[in-house]
Write a protein that holds these residues in place. Sequence first.
Motif, PDB file in Angstrom:
ATOM      1  N   ALA A 124       0.832  -1.210   0.000  1.00  0.00           N
ATOM      2  CA  ALA A 124       0.000   0.000   0.000  1.00  0.00           C
ATOM      3  C   ALA A 124       0.861   1.253   0.000  1.00  0.00           C
ATOM      4  O   ALA A 124       0.533   2.250  -0.668  1.00  0.00           O
ATOM      5  CB  ALA A 124      -0.926  -0.010   1.213  1.00  0.00           C
TER       6      ALA A 124
ATOM      7  N   GLU B 267       2.069   2.056  -3.517  1.00  0.00           N
ATOM      8  CA  GLU B 267       0.997   2.636  -4.335  1.00  0.00           C
ATOM      9  C   GLU B 267       0.701   4.068  -3.910  1.00  0.00           C
ATOM     10  O   GLU B 267       0.451   4.939  -4.752  1.00  0.00           O
ATOM     11  CB  GLU B 267      -0.267   1.770  -4.224  1.00  0.00           C
ATOM     12  CG  GLU B 267      -0.138   0.382  -4.814  1.00  0.00           C
ATOM     13  CD  GLU B 267       0.040   0.413  -6.312  1.00  0.00           C
ATOM     14  OE1 GLU B 267      -0.560   1.288  -6.965  1.00  0.00           O
ATOM     15  OE2 GLU B 267       0.792  -0.432  -6.840  1.00  0.00           O
TER      16      GLU B 267
ATOM     17  N   TYR C 206      -2.833   7.762   4.325  1.00  0.00           N
ATOM     18  CA  TYR C 206      -3.726   6.694   3.893  1.00  0.00           C
ATOM     19  C   TYR C 206      -4.064   5.830   5.092  1.00  0.00           C
ATOM     20  O   TYR C 206      -3.291   5.708   6.046  1.00  0.00           O
ATOM     21  CB  TYR C 206      -3.131   5.856   2.760  1.00  0.00           C
ATOM     22  CG  TYR C 206      -1.812   5.179   3.072  1.00  0.00           C
ATOM     23  CD1 TYR C 206      -1.743   3.818   3.345  1.00  0.00           C
ATOM     24  CD2 TYR C 206      -0.626   5.903   3.092  1.00  0.00           C
ATOM     25  CE1 TYR C 206      -0.538   3.204   3.619  1.00  0.00           C
ATOM     26  CE2 TYR C 206       0.587   5.300   3.368  1.00  0.00           C
ATOM     27  CZ  TYR C 206       0.618   3.943   3.630  1.00  0.00           C
ATOM     28  OH  TYR C 206       1.825   3.337   3.911  1.00  0.00           O
TER      29      TYR C 206
ATOM     30  N   TRP D  85      -6.438   2.105   6.175  1.00  0.00           N
ATOM     31  CA  TRP D  85      -7.172   0.947   5.669  1.00  0.00           C
ATOM     32  C   TRP D  85      -8.679   1.192   5.724  1.00  0.00           C
ATOM     33  O   TRP D  85      -9.181   1.794   6.672  1.00  0.00           O
ATOM     34  CB  TRP D  85      -6.866  -0.294   6.489  1.00  0.00           C
ATOM     35  CG  TRP D  85      -5.504  -0.896   6.347  1.00  0.00           C
ATOM     36  CD1 TRP D  85      -4.627  -1.180   7.360  1.00  0.00           C
ATOM     37  CD2 TRP D  85      -4.867  -1.345   5.135  1.00  0.00           C
ATOM     38  NE1 TRP D  85      -3.490  -1.754   6.858  1.00  0.00           N
ATOM     39  CE2 TRP D  85      -3.607  -1.877   5.498  1.00  0.00           C
ATOM     40  CE3 TRP D  85      -5.240  -1.345   3.788  1.00  0.00           C
ATOM     41  CZ2 TRP D  85      -2.706  -2.398   4.563  1.00  0.00           C
ATOM     42  CZ3 TRP D  85      -4.348  -1.859   2.853  1.00  0.00           C
ATOM     43  CH2 TRP D  85      -3.105  -2.384   3.236  1.00  0.00           C
ATOM     44  N   ASP D  86      -9.380   0.687   4.731  1.00  0.00           N
ATOM     45  CA  ASP D  86     -10.838   0.724   4.704  1.00  0.00           C
ATOM     46  C   ASP D  86     -11.351  -0.481   5.485  1.00  0.00           C
ATOM     47  O   ASP D  86     -11.689  -1.513   4.925  1.00  0.00           O
ATOM     48  CB  ASP D  86     -11.332   0.695   3.251  1.00  0.00           C
ATOM     49  CG  ASP D  86     -12.836   0.733   3.145  1.00  0.00           C
ATOM     50  OD1 ASP D  86     -13.517   0.730   4.191  1.00  0.00           O
ATOM     51  OD2 ASP D  86     -13.347   0.728   2.008  1.00  0.00           O
TER      52      ASP D  86
ATOM     53  N   GLY E  31     -13.201  -2.694   2.820  1.00  0.00           N
ATOM     54  CA  GLY E  31     -12.144  -2.988   1.859  1.00  0.00           C
ATOM     55  C   GLY E  31     -11.055  -3.933   2.295  1.00  0.00           C
ATOM     56  O   GLY E  31     -10.269  -4.395   1.465  1.00  0.00           O
TER      57      GLY E  31
ATOM     58  N   PRO F 103      -8.847   5.551  -3.825  1.00  0.00           N
ATOM     59  CA  PRO F 103      -8.671   4.199  -3.286  1.00  0.00           C
ATOM     60  C   PRO F 103      -7.303   3.647  -3.658  1.00  0.00           C
ATOM     61  O   PRO F 103      -6.764   3.932  -4.730  1.00  0.00           O
ATOM     62  CB  PRO F 103      -9.796   3.407  -3.967  1.00  0.00           C
ATOM     63  CG  PRO F 103     -10.027   4.126  -5.264  1.00  0.00           C
ATOM     64  CD  PRO F 103      -9.776   5.587  -4.968  1.00  0.00           C
ATOM     65  N   ILE F 104      -6.734   2.877  -2.748  1.00  0.00           N
ATOM     66  CA  ILE F 104      -5.459   2.209  -2.973  1.00  0.00           C
ATOM     67  C   ILE F 104      -5.688   0.729  -2.692  1.00  0.00           C
ATOM     68  O   ILE F 104      -5.908   0.340  -1.536  1.00  0.00           O
ATOM     69  CB  ILE F 104      -4.364   2.772  -2.046  1.00  0.00           C
ATOM     70  CG1 ILE F 104      -4.135   4.255  -2.348  1.00  0.00           C
ATOM     71  CG2 ILE F 104      -3.068   1.977  -2.179  1.00  0.00           C
ATOM     72  CD1 ILE F 104      -3.272   4.953  -1.307  1.00  0.00           C
ATOM     73  N   GLU F 105      -5.672  -0.095  -3.725  1.00  0.00           N
ATOM     74  CA  GLU F 105      -5.972  -1.513  -3.562  1.00  0.00           C
ATOM     75  C   GLU F 105      -4.738  -2.366  -3.840  1.00  0.00           C
ATOM     76  O   GLU F 105      -4.008  -2.121  -4.803  1.00  0.00           O
ATOM     77  CB  GLU F 105      -7.118  -1.932  -4.481  1.00  0.00           C
ATOM     78  CG  GLU F 105      -8.450  -1.280  -4.111  1.00  0.00           C
ATOM     79  CD  GLU F 105      -9.630  -1.910  -4.820  1.00  0.00           C
ATOM     80  OE1 GLU F 105      -9.411  -2.811  -5.659  1.00  0.00           O
ATOM     81  OE2 GLU F 105     -10.766  -1.509  -4.533  1.00  0.00           O
TER      82      GLU F 105
ATOM     83  N   THR G  89      -8.213  -9.168  -1.289  1.00  0.00           N
ATOM     84  CA  THR G  89      -7.656  -7.843  -1.577  1.00  0.00           C
ATOM     85  C   THR G  89      -7.808  -6.951  -0.353  1.00  0.00           C
ATOM     86  O   THR G  89      -8.640  -7.207   0.530  1.00  0.00           O
ATOM     87  CB  THR G  89      -8.353  -7.170  -2.776  1.00  0.00           C
ATOM     88  OG1 THR G  89      -9.756  -7.044  -2.494  1.00  0.00           O
ATOM     89  CG2 THR G  89      -8.158  -7.987  -4.048  1.00  0.00           C
TER      90      THR G  89
ATOM     91  N   ARG H  18      -8.041  -2.761   0.643  1.00  0.00           N
ATOM     92  CA  ARG H  18      -8.182  -1.399   0.141  1.00  0.00           C
ATOM     93  C   ARG H  18      -7.903  -0.397   1.256  1.00  0.00           C
ATOM     94  O   ARG H  18      -8.360  -0.551   2.383  1.00  0.00           O
ATOM     95  CB  ARG H  18      -9.583  -1.159  -0.402  1.00  0.00           C
ATOM     96  CG  ARG H  18      -9.773   0.276  -0.957  1.00  0.00           C
ATOM     97  CD  ARG H  18     -11.121   0.424  -1.635  1.00  0.00           C
ATOM     98  NE  ARG H  18     -12.213   0.307  -0.700  1.00  0.00           N
ATOM     99  CZ  ARG H  18     -13.393  -0.244  -0.985  1.00  0.00           C
ATOM    100  NH1 ARG H  18     -13.614  -0.760  -2.183  1.00  0.00           N
ATOM    101  NH2 ARG H  18     -14.359  -0.316  -0.073  1.00  0.00           N
TER     102      ARG H  18
ATOM    103  N   TRP I 185      -7.713   4.026   1.801  1.00  0.00           N
ATOM    104  CA  TRP I 185      -8.088   5.314   1.209  1.00  0.00           C
ATOM    105  C   TRP I 185      -6.950   6.300   1.417  1.00  0.00           C
ATOM    106  O   TRP I 185      -6.487   6.486   2.549  1.00  0.00           O
ATOM    107  CB  TRP I 185      -9.372   5.855   1.839  1.00  0.00           C
ATOM    108  CG  TRP I 185     -10.594   5.139   1.360  1.00  0.00           C
ATOM    109  CD1 TRP I 185     -11.318   4.199   2.028  1.00  0.00           C
ATOM    110  CD2 TRP I 185     -11.214   5.287   0.078  1.00  0.00           C
ATOM    111  NE1 TRP I 185     -12.357   3.745   1.251  1.00  0.00           N
ATOM    112  CE2 TRP I 185     -12.321   4.400   0.040  1.00  0.00           C
ATOM    113  CE3 TRP I 185     -10.947   6.082  -1.044  1.00  0.00           C
ATOM    114  CZ2 TRP I 185     -13.154   4.289  -1.062  1.00  0.00           C
ATOM    115  CZ3 TRP I 185     -11.780   5.970  -2.149  1.00  0.00           C
ATOM    116  CH2 TRP I 185     -12.870   5.084  -2.149  1.00  0.00           C
TER     117      TRP I 185
END
Length: 271
Positions: free
Chosen positions: A26, A29, A138, A140-141, A145, A196-198, A254, A256, A258
């Motif tokens: 993450a 990204e 960032y 975590w969702d 997510g 979003p960062i997945e 996965t 995700r 934010w």
Amino acid sequence: MDEQRFDVWAAGAAYERYMGRWSRLAAEEFVAWLGCADDLEWVDVGCGTGVLSAAVTARCRPRRVVGIDRSEGFVGSARARALGSARFVVADAMSLPLRPRTWDVAVSGLALNFLAEPTVAVTGMARVVRPGGPVAAYVWDYADGMGFLRRFWDAAVEVEPSAAALDEGRRFPLCRPDRLRDVWAAAGLVDVSTSPIEVPTVFADFADLWEPFLTGQGPAPGYVASLAPADRERLRDALDASVPRRPDGTVALTARAWGVRGRTRVGTPAD
């Protein structure tokens, strides 16, 4: 129920197996999304084991990076793996020991939701950044997510309904794009955007997914550590039954996060 008693963050090696391997993806990204220039001075607030600082160092060739975290164990791990010009200090994210308007970029990775007053922390990050500079983070969702955590808490509630009070999706409403934008605006930042960062979270088998929950690092592992052995096995079985498997036995999910970013205003007082 005192949810915070399970928020244990101290051992870098245990964190690495539980979350570090995914947070590293993450971070990469996130730094790519920021698109900052080389040769800048960065502050990494709530730096943990130094994952984000390492991504900044590898991609952005910074002049210097300073990581700040209140966990001596995490800072020790970060120092042990430090790259380039990165250095790490034990300090409180709520009261940064840095001079105003002296840094080019302030970032935070996966930490703001654990702070009692995230707006205060982000305001402090904005205070130390030069006018017009970026402040970004960032998280975590947890609500929707984070595949393996979502399945964990659903299994925990199936076994013991009172575990719903500990579900990170419920506890951390900050981990949504609208709430992040509100915090950035309240901190006086402008040109705020989210993304979003997945990243993939592929486990070699169920044991590779389950065993990190036995490390005691973080809310979910802290909850597991509090259970009686029989209840722990019931939770393990419920989680085992809920996760999808590929033909080769791997568990492919996965995660995700934010990302949020904004800029400090130009021509306003430093304090």
